[in-house]
Motif scaffolding. Structure first.
Motif, short mmCIF file in Angstrom:
data_model
loop_
_atom_site.label_atom_id
_atom_site.label_comp_id
_atom_site.label_asym_id
_atom_site.label_seq_id
_atom_site.Cartn_x
_atom_site.Cartn_y
_atom_site.Cartn_z
N HIS A 9 0.84 -1.34 -0.02
CA HIS A 9 0.09 -0.01 0.02
C HIS A 9 0.72 1.09 0.08
N ASP A 12 3.12 2.48 3.06
CA ASP A 12 4.14 1.21 3.47
C ASP A 12 5.60 1.54 3.47
N ARG A 43 -10.07 1.39 1.39
CA ARG A 43 -9.37 1.87 2.54
C ARG A 43 -10.28 2.96 3.17
N HIS A 114 -0.01 -7.50 2.92
CA HIS A 114 1.43 -7.62 3.38
C HIS A 114 1.95 -8.91 3.29
ZN ZN Z 1 0.27 -1.83 4.15
#
Ligand code: ZN
Length: 230
Positions: A9, A12, A43, A114
């Motif tokens: 994302h 990150d 999100r 992730h």
């Molecule tokens: Zn993330």
């Protein structure tokens, strides 16, 4: 040396590797992010796709990173994407930019995107060993992303074990500035995405490694050369 920071994302790359990325660039090393979900549709609190895209570009400029590789894999739904698609996307970026060092997520972050990203990177990291026309990858590092790596529960699975540190005393403020460029992602303490937490974490990682401020990584793979030992 060419560095690719592969993350799920936008933000990150700053949370996990922003200080290190900026320091590498300051040292004349080419580094860029590969952000697999360019559009973060699912999100919460995101300021809209165009704004997020603008914020992403601004953050890369603040860190000094080269133009990012942006994917359109579905946010919070990487587990619906065939593993091979993620691997091939990362491999294409590695080939295009002749990547020698990969930073990515720890494989046991709480966030499933992730984990999918980390597994895909591990497969992509073996690219040179599946082809004979490439030189091998030198380094694969897992990073820690506050509110994902630290939120994984440590029973019955592996946890982040820092063993590699990078001095970010000179770039910590740049990291914070890049994070502020992402509207709506920072939180008040005690949330891990607060400036207080990030400074405390950098201080602890610095204390572990004899620096004032540091980012920590877990080394997954390292091909040493003689010059690395002097
Ligand atoms: Zn993330």
């Amino acid at each position: 040396m060419s560095v690719l920071i592969v993350v799920a994302h936008p933000d990150d790359e700053v949370l996990g590797c922003g200080g290190t990325g900026a320091a590498l660039v300051n040292a004349g090393i080419k580094a860029r992010a590969c952000i697999l979900s360019g559009a973060a549709l699912a999100r919460s609190n995101h300021p809209g796709d165009q704004k997020l895209s603008d914020d992403t570009q601004t953050a890369q400029k603040i860190l000094g990173l080269s133009s990012p590789v942006l994917g359109d894999f579905p946010n919070i739904e990487f587990n619906t994407v065939p593993h091979l698609q993620l691997v091939e996307f990362i491999e294409s970026a590695m080939l295009k930019y002749k990547v020698t060092t990969l930073f990515t997520h720890h494989p046991w972050d709480l966030n499933e995107d992730h984990r999918c990203t980390s597994l895909a990177c591990q497969a992509a990291a073996r690219l040179a060993q599946r082809r004979n026309d490439l030189s091998g990858l030198q380094t694969l590092m897992y990073m820690e992303v506050p509110s994902a790596t630290d939120w994984g529960f440590d029973n019955a699975r592996d946890v982040f074990r820092p063993d590699t540190y990078f001095d970010i005393e000179s770039t910590f403020d740049t990291k914070l500035e890049a994070l502020r460029a992402y509207r709506g992602i920072m939180r008040p303490p005690p949330h891990p995405r607060s400036e207080e937490y990030l400074r405390a974490l950098a201080t602890v990682r610095g204390g572990e490694s004899g620096k004032l401020l540091a980012e920590a990584f877990q080394c997954a793979f390292r091909a040493l050369r003689p010059s690395d030992l002097v």
